[in-house]
Scaffold this motif. Structure first.
Motif, mmCIF file in Angstrom:
data_model
loop_
_atom_site.group_PDB
_atom_site.id
_atom_site.type_symbol
_atom_site.label_atom_id
_atom_site.label_comp_id
_atom_site.label_asym_id
_atom_site.label_seq_id
_atom_site.Cartn_x
_atom_site.Cartn_y
_atom_site.Cartn_z
ATOM 1 N N ASP A 39 1.871 6.539 -6.892
ATOM 2 C CA ASP A 39 0.836 7.487 -7.342
ATOM 3 C C ASP A 39 1.317 8.928 -7.203
ATOM 4 O O ASP A 39 1.118 9.751 -8.101
ATOM 5 C CB ASP A 39 -0.456 7.298 -6.540
ATOM 6 C CG ASP A 39 -1.168 5.994 -6.867
ATOM 7 O OD1 ASP A 39 -0.847 5.370 -7.906
ATOM 8 O OD2 ASP A 39 -2.043 5.592 -6.073
ATOM 9 N N VAL A 88 6.117 -0.260 -10.376
ATOM 10 C CA VAL A 88 5.457 -0.175 -9.065
ATOM 11 C C VAL A 88 5.025 -1.568 -8.619
ATOM 12 O O VAL A 88 5.182 -1.934 -7.447
ATOM 13 C CB VAL A 88 4.258 0.802 -9.110
ATOM 14 C CG1 VAL A 88 3.448 0.735 -7.824
ATOM 15 C CG2 VAL A 88 4.739 2.226 -9.364
ATOM 16 N N ASP A 89 4.539 -2.376 -9.557
ATOM 17 C CA ASP A 89 4.137 -3.750 -9.230
ATOM 18 C C ASP A 89 5.339 -4.577 -8.755
ATOM 19 O O ASP A 89 5.233 -5.350 -7.803
ATOM 20 C CB ASP A 89 3.480 -4.430 -10.427
ATOM 21 C CG ASP A 89 2.098 -3.866 -10.737
ATOM 22 O OD1 ASP A 89 1.513 -3.193 -9.870
ATOM 23 O OD2 ASP A 89 1.609 -4.111 -11.858
ATOM 24 N N ARG A 117 2.391 1.743 -3.412
ATOM 25 C CA ARG A 117 1.375 2.241 -4.344
ATOM 26 C C ARG A 117 1.161 3.739 -4.135
ATOM 27 O O ARG A 117 1.094 4.522 -5.075
ATOM 28 C CB ARG A 117 0.069 1.477 -4.143
ATOM 29 C CG ARG A 117 -1.156 2.044 -4.822
ATOM 30 C CD ARG A 117 -1.102 2.146 -6.322
ATOM 31 N NE ARG A 117 -0.637 0.939 -6.950
ATOM 32 C CZ ARG A 117 -0.073 0.910 -8.165
ATOM 33 N NH1 ARG A 117 0.077 2.017 -8.861
ATOM 34 N NH2 ARG A 117 0.331 -0.206 -8.688
ATOM 35 N N GLU A 153 0.829 -1.216 0.000
ATOM 36 C CA GLU A 153 0.000 0.000 0.000
ATOM 37 C C GLU A 153 0.860 1.262 0.000
ATOM 38 O O GLU A 153 0.542 2.231 -0.704
ATOM 39 C CB GLU A 153 -0.938 0.005 1.218
ATOM 40 C CG GLU A 153 -1.958 -1.118 1.237
ATOM 41 C CD GLU A 153 -1.385 -2.465 1.666
ATOM 42 O OE1 GLU A 153 -1.981 -3.492 1.296
ATOM 43 O OE2 GLU A 153 -0.347 -2.506 2.345
ATOM 44 N N GLU A 195 3.717 1.560 -14.106
ATOM 45 C CA GLU A 195 2.909 0.668 -13.270
ATOM 46 C C GLU A 195 3.589 -0.684 -13.094
ATOM 47 O O GLU A 195 3.531 -1.278 -12.012
ATOM 48 C CB GLU A 195 1.510 0.487 -13.862
ATOM 49 C CG GLU A 195 0.635 1.708 -13.764
ATOM 50 C CD GLU A 195 0.338 2.112 -12.327
ATOM 51 O OE1 GLU A 195 0.222 1.224 -11.454
ATOM 52 O OE2 GLU A 195 0.240 3.321 -12.071
ATOM 53 N N SER A 235 6.143 -3.534 -5.289
ATOM 54 C CA SER A 235 5.133 -4.049 -4.361
ATOM 55 C C SER A 235 5.401 -5.504 -4.009
ATOM 56 O O SER A 235 5.200 -5.930 -2.865
ATOM 57 C CB SER A 235 3.741 -3.913 -4.977
ATOM 58 O OG SER A 235 3.400 -2.557 -5.120
#
Length: 115
Positions: A33, A56-57, A29, A26, A53, A60
């Motif tokens: 953002d 970011v994945d 993310r 979280e 993205e 994560s």
């Protein structure tokens, strides 16, 4: 530091994000953002939303797939501090990660980059 008789070494932990709780999927993310929203149009165009993205994945996943305890790191620090002749570098990870790291460093880049 060598002129003053101080030995310096590096303790380099692999992925201990889970153990430290520094980041969560979280929080990654949220940071992603914020970075995307504050990026200039030129940067957004150059990187593209899908590419951004995907990164970011990946970050994560680091937050849920790492080592869950800090014992190895503490042991490496203790070994470095207590040794009369410490290693220059303590790579703190399992043998699979060490093998991949060594391959990336010592093999030709066309091979190492694909491991």
């Amino acid at each position: 530091m060598k002129p003053w008789g101080v030995t310096v070494c590096v303790v380099e932990p692999a992925n201990f994000i889970v153990a430290t709780g520094i980041y969560t999927p979280e929080s990654v993310r949220k940071i992603g953002d914020k970075l995307w929203n504050e990026a200039t149009d030129e940067i957004r165009k150059d990187y593209g939303k899908d590419s951004f993205e995907a990164q970011v994945d990946i970050m994560s996943k680091y937050c849920i797939e790492g080592y869950r305890g800090m014992d190895w790191v503490v042991d490496a620090i203790e070994a470095a501090v207590m040794s009369e002749k410490p290693q220059q570098r303590y790579l703190v990870c399992d043998w699979k990660v060490k093998l991949k790291t060594m391959a990336r460093v010592h093999l030709p880049s066309c091979i190492g980059e694909n491991i």
